[in-house]
Design a protein around this motif. Structure first.
Motif, PDB file in Angstrom:
ATOM      1  N   MET A 195       0.862  -1.184   0.000  1.00 48.40           N
ATOM      2  CA  MET A 195       0.000   0.000   0.000  1.00 48.40           C
ATOM      3  C   MET A 195       0.897   1.233   0.000  1.00 48.40           C
ATOM      4  O   MET A 195       1.820   1.324   0.805  1.00 48.40           O
ATOM      5  CB  MET A 195      -0.868  -0.004   1.259  1.00 48.40           C
ATOM      6  CG  MET A 195      -1.715   1.241   1.393  1.00 48.40           C
ATOM      7  SD  MET A 195      -2.393   1.384   3.050  1.00 48.40           S
ATOM      8  CE  MET A 195      -3.348   2.880   2.831  1.00 48.40           C
ATOM      9  N   ASN A 196       0.585   2.158  -0.893  1.00 48.59           N
ATOM     10  CA  ASN A 196       1.370   3.402  -0.995  1.00 48.59           C
ATOM     11  C   ASN A 196       2.880   3.132  -1.004  1.00 48.59           C
ATOM     12  O   ASN A 196       3.649   3.767  -0.275  1.00 48.59           O
ATOM     13  CB  ASN A 196       0.993   4.364   0.141  1.00 48.59           C
ATOM     14  CG  ASN A 196      -0.435   4.883   0.005  1.00 48.59           C
ATOM     15  OD1 ASN A 196      -1.103   4.618  -0.996  1.00 48.59           O
ATOM     16  ND2 ASN A 196      -0.907   5.610   0.997  1.00 48.59           N
ATOM     17  N   ASP A 197       3.280   2.168  -1.826  1.00 47.24           N
ATOM     18  CA  ASP A 197       4.702   1.839  -2.056  1.00 47.24           C
ATOM     19  C   ASP A 197       5.434   1.333  -0.818  1.00 47.24           C
ATOM     20  O   ASP A 197       6.655   1.485  -0.706  1.00 47.24           O
ATOM     21  CB  ASP A 197       5.448   3.047  -2.654  1.00 47.24           C
ATOM     22  CG  ASP A 197       4.884   3.441  -4.010  1.00 47.24           C
ATOM     23  OD1 ASP A 197       4.660   2.532  -4.839  1.00 47.24           O
ATOM     24  OD2 ASP A 197       4.642   4.647  -4.239  1.00 47.24           O
ATOM     25  N   ALA A 198       4.719   0.745   0.119  1.00 46.73           N
ATOM     26  CA  ALA A 198       5.363   0.132   1.289  1.00 46.73           C
ATOM     27  C   ALA A 198       4.589  -1.138   1.626  1.00 46.73           C
ATOM     28  O   ALA A 198       3.484  -1.346   1.113  1.00 46.73           O
ATOM     29  CB  ALA A 198       5.347   1.102   2.470  1.00 46.73           C
ATOM     30  N   LEU A 199       5.165  -1.961   2.478  1.00 50.96           N
ATOM     31  CA  LEU A 199       4.424  -3.144   2.922  1.00 50.96           C
ATOM     32  C   LEU A 199       3.138  -2.697   3.607  1.00 50.96           C
ATOM     33  O   LEU A 199       3.125  -1.693   4.313  1.00 50.96           O
ATOM     34  CB  LEU A 199       5.271  -3.949   3.907  1.00 50.96           C
ATOM     35  CG  LEU A 199       6.324  -4.879   3.301  1.00 50.96           C
ATOM     36  CD1 LEU A 199       7.171  -5.498   4.418  1.00 50.96           C
ATOM     37  CD2 LEU A 199       5.677  -5.982   2.460  1.00 50.96           C
ATOM     38  N   LEU A 200       2.059  -3.429   3.395  1.00 52.33           N
ATOM     39  CA  LEU A 200       0.772  -3.082   4.002  1.00 52.33           C
ATOM     40  C   LEU A 200       0.939  -3.016   5.529  1.00 52.33           C
ATOM     41  O   LEU A 200       1.339  -3.997   6.148  1.00 52.33           O
ATOM     42  CB  LEU A 200      -0.256  -4.143   3.626  1.00 52.33           C
ATOM     43  CG  LEU A 200      -1.697  -3.904   4.070  1.00 52.33           C
ATOM     44  CD1 LEU A 200      -2.311  -2.742   3.312  1.00 52.33           C
ATOM     45  CD2 LEU A 200      -2.539  -5.165   3.857  1.00 52.33           C
ATOM     46  N   PRO A 201       0.677  -1.854   6.139  1.00 55.96           N
ATOM     47  CA  PRO A 201       0.878  -1.768   7.591  1.00 55.96           C
ATOM     48  C   PRO A 201      -0.239  -2.484   8.365  1.00 55.96           C
ATOM     49  O   PRO A 201      -1.308  -2.758   7.818  1.00 55.96           O
ATOM     50  CB  PRO A 201       0.846  -0.258   7.863  1.00 55.96           C
ATOM     51  CG  PRO A 201       0.112   0.341   6.712  1.00 55.96           C
ATOM     52  CD  PRO A 201       0.260  -0.583   5.545  1.00 55.96           C
ATOM     53  N   GLU A 202       0.028  -2.740   9.633  1.00 54.26           N
ATOM     54  CA  GLU A 202      -0.941  -3.474  10.452  1.00 54.26           C
ATOM     55  C   GLU A 202      -2.311  -2.794  10.455  1.00 54.26           C
ATOM     56  O   GLU A 202      -3.337  -3.444  10.297  1.00 54.26           O
ATOM     57  CB  GLU A 202      -0.424  -3.603  11.889  1.00 54.26           C
ATOM     58  CG  GLU A 202      -1.393  -4.374  12.779  1.00 54.26           C
ATOM     59  CD  GLU A 202      -0.948  -4.449  14.233  1.00 54.26           C
ATOM     60  OE1 GLU A 202       0.021  -3.768  14.614  1.00 54.26           O
ATOM     61  OE2 GLU A 202      -1.601  -5.196  14.988  1.00 54.26           O
ATOM     62  N   ARG A 203      -2.328  -1.444  10.620  1.00 50.35           N
ATOM     63  CA  ARG A 203      -3.627  -0.773  10.752  1.00 50.35           C
ATOM     64  C   ARG A 203      -4.473  -0.889   9.486  1.00 50.35           C
ATOM     65  O   ARG A 203      -5.683  -0.708   9.520  1.00 50.35           O
ATOM     66  CB  ARG A 203      -3.425   0.696  11.137  1.00 50.35           C
ATOM     67  CG  ARG A 203      -2.710   1.530  10.111  1.00 50.35           C
ATOM     68  CD  ARG A 203      -2.495   2.966  10.600  1.00 50.35           C
ATOM     69  NE  ARG A 203      -1.883   3.779   9.582  1.00 50.35           N
ATOM     70  CZ  ARG A 203      -0.591   3.749   9.273  1.00 50.35           C
ATOM     71  NH1 ARG A 203       0.232   2.967   9.944  1.00 50.35           N
ATOM     72  NH2 ARG A 203      -0.110   4.510   8.308  1.00 50.35           N
ATOM     73  N   HIS A 204      -3.842  -1.197   8.344  1.00 47.71           N
ATOM     74  CA  HIS A 204      -4.603  -1.370   7.107  1.00 47.71           C
ATOM     75  C   HIS A 204      -4.781  -2.839   6.740  1.00 47.71           C
ATOM     76  O   HIS A 204      -5.267  -3.136   5.643  1.00 47.71           O
ATOM     77  CB  HIS A 204      -3.939  -0.600   5.966  1.00 47.71           C
ATOM     78  CG  HIS A 204      -4.115   0.885   6.084  1.00 47.71           C
ATOM     79  ND1 HIS A 204      -5.344   1.495   5.973  1.00 47.71           N
ATOM     80  CD2 HIS A 204      -3.232   1.883   6.359  1.00 47.71           C
ATOM     81  CE1 HIS A 204      -5.204   2.804   6.136  1.00 47.71           C
ATOM     82  NE2 HIS A 204      -3.941   3.071   6.388  1.00 47.71           N
ATOM     83  N   GLY A 205      -4.375  -3.759   7.649  1.00 48.18           N
ATOM     84  CA  GLY A 205      -4.750  -5.150   7.448  1.00 48.18           C
ATOM     85  C   GLY A 205      -3.653  -6.124   7.082  1.00 48.18           C
ATOM     86  O   GLY A 205      -3.915  -7.126   6.419  1.00 48.18           O
TER      87      GLY A 205
END
Lengths: 256, 280
Positions: A195-205
């Motif tokens: 997401m947004n050029d980074a690994l999907l963060p925890e808060r987004h799943g």
């Protein structure tokens, strides 16, 4: 004489009608809102929306945007972190030990580690995320198309729904969501791990989240652990095909 | 309106046929639909009481309109840079059981009266069909039967500022057309009715569609015309308040012009022409 009588009675009728209408609006709507029959009448509109949108827009692609259109901050909603210790361990380890299960009505059940999902052909899309509450955020998502994974597993002919079982819970109730095969095989339906050029963060799943771009945010299941092909949504949790559908009476088809 | 609008042998006190059946039926269906849409819409707004311009907008983005509250328990409405205190009505209010609630619109104005986004959406999205199909059908029908052309169309002379100003000052003195003159809509009525029928209602329906992600995929121009989804949401809200303004003026005029005669004419189609002021 008869005419006067008529007018008086009409006058009375109108006055009673006006008072009645006011009262009805105030308390009547709440009691109608509790009536099972009335609610199911209102719920009938969901099929109208789905039918109407599929009429001409069945294969339509959601609009994609330029990087300059993206939201400076993408609001996270729903469950933003998971307390479960097994999840926290996998998160700490970069999900190296994690694998997505694909089972149910498939010819070949799959166990796909994150690296396998990352090595499949990728789709990248900048889309607008519309929350049922009313806000919107534009972000960039990347991951393999769901259709490719379903083709790898091979759906059995009875399969009609794809269910996403998630790691997050509301109290003791696990989150889950489901879509039909039209949305499952839609080219923009992806399992996003970036997401947004980074690994999907925890808060987004993290590690993966469903993107089903023509529906509202609650359909975009986060923390997806297992994908199950089913012939019916009955008998699964509350039977309505999703956590919010079961608990809050949200529409299963969230195209509006 | 009467089929004999051009004849001037009518005088105050005469009964005339006023509204067509199609107008009367649509009027009441639409009245119910608009009220339900408004009240359920206010509840939906309560789920995210902020408005933005553009395609996106969430809590960290600047809102041009917001209903909220502060730490002192004051209800606040923010429009641009202005802040208005609205404690008791908007932002902070007391429900029917005496409980203080911190929500944008109060329970007496919403469907349902207790917070439920899911239930409000059930009502809103079902009655949207009643409103939308009603507006489309009535507009189409009014084009076909000449209602728009005959009764709503404004002549150049009517639109002359002098004439409009004359009608405004007459209305301000509560001097309404009487006798045969009351057979036709005056310019202020024409402006109000065409504004609602040709602008506010169609735009409120279209901006509603523009917010649907499914419709946006199918017909993206609907959303793009308004400058994005959040702009469409803002316009949707502004149109809704345009309809509220119309509703309040409309009710006031009906009351001032003689509510029984006016309501009767919208139910039965029989309208008693107002007498000249000298006739008493």
């Amino acid at each position: 004489m008869t005419e006067r009588k008529l007018i008086v009675s009409r006058r009375k009728l109108l006055r009673v009608g006006a008072l009645g209408a006011g009262g009805l609006m105030l308390s009547g709507c709440d009691s109608l809102n509790r009536s099972e029959g009335f609610r199911s009448l209102l719920e009938g509109a969901e099929d109208l929306h789905k039918g109407f949108q599929r009429l001409g827009g069945e294969g339509a692609l959601a609009r994609e945007f330029a990087p300059s259109d993206m939201s400076p901050v993408f609001r996270a909603n729903g469950n933003r972190e998971i307390a479960d210790s097994a999840y926290r361990q996998m998160l700490a380890g970069g999900f190296a030990d994690w694998a997505l299960k694909v089972d149910g009505l498939v010819e070949k059940p799959l166990v796909l580690p994150l690296a396998a999902l990352q090595s499949l052909p990728q789709r990248q899309q900048i889309t607008r995320h519309d929350c049922v509450e009313g806000w919107s955020a534009i972000g960039k998502w990347q991951g393999p198309q769901l259709s490719r994974i379903l083709d790898m597993a091979g759906l059995k002919p009875q399969a009609r729904y794809i269910v996403f079982h998630c790691a997050d819970r509301f109290g003791s109730t696990p989150y889950y969501e489901s879509i039909d095969l039209i949305d499952a095989f839609h080219p923009q339906t992806i399992l996003a791990w970036r997401m947004n050029d980074a690994l999907l963060p925890e808060r987004h799943g993290a590690p993966i989240r469903l993107r089903v771009e023509r529906q509202l945010g609650y359909k975009h299941a986060k923390f997806v652990m297992r994908i199950e092909a089913r012939d019916s949504l009955a008998g699964l949790h509350g039977g309505k095909g999703g956590y919010w559908e079961d608990s809050g009476d949200y529409a299963w088809h969230a195209g509006i | 309106m009467s089929e004999a609008v051009t004849s001037d042998h009518f005088k105050g006190g005469d009964f005339v046929r006023r509204h067509r059946l199609s107008t009367r039926i649509w009027h009441w269906i639409n009245a119910v639909a608009v009220l339900v849409m408004l009240m359920s819409g206010l509840m939906i707004f309560n789920a995210h009481p902020r408005l933005y311009w553009g395609e996106y907008g969430a809590n960290s983005d600047p809102a041009w309109f917001e209903i909220g509250s502060n730490a002192d328990g004051q209800g606040l409405v923010k429009i641009g840079d202005a802040t208005i205190e609205t404690t008791g009505v908007l932002g902070v209010w007391t429900d029917s059981e005496g409980v203080v609630k911190k929500r944008a619109f109060p329970g007496w104005a919403t469907i349902p009266s207790n917070y439920s986004l899911a239930d409000a959406r059930l009502w809103h999205l079902a009655f949207a069909w009643v409103l939308g199909l009603g507006v489309v059908t009535y507009l189409f029908w009014s084009l076909l039967n000449g209602h728009l052309w005959r009764d709503i169309r404004m002549s150049r002379a009517e639109l002359h500022p002098k004439h409009v100003w004359h009608d405004i000052s007459e209305h301000a003195r509560l001097r309404f057309p009487t006798g045969a003159a009351a057979l036709k809509y005056n310019i202020l009525q024409k402006l109000a009715y065409s504004g609602v029928l040709l602008v506010l209602l169609p735009v409120v329906v279209v901006t509603g569609l523009a917010m649907s992600p499914g419709m946006d995929a199918w017909m993206p121009w609907i959303t793009q015309v308004f400058g994005g989804r959040q702009s469409a949401r803002s316009v949707h809200f502004l149109c809704a308040f345009g309809l509220v303004a119309f509703f309040l003026v409309h009710i006031a005029m009906v009351v001032l012009a003689g509510p029984i005669n006016e309501v009767r004419s919208m139910i039965t189609g029989n309208y008693r022409l107002p007498k000249d002021r000298e006739e008493g």
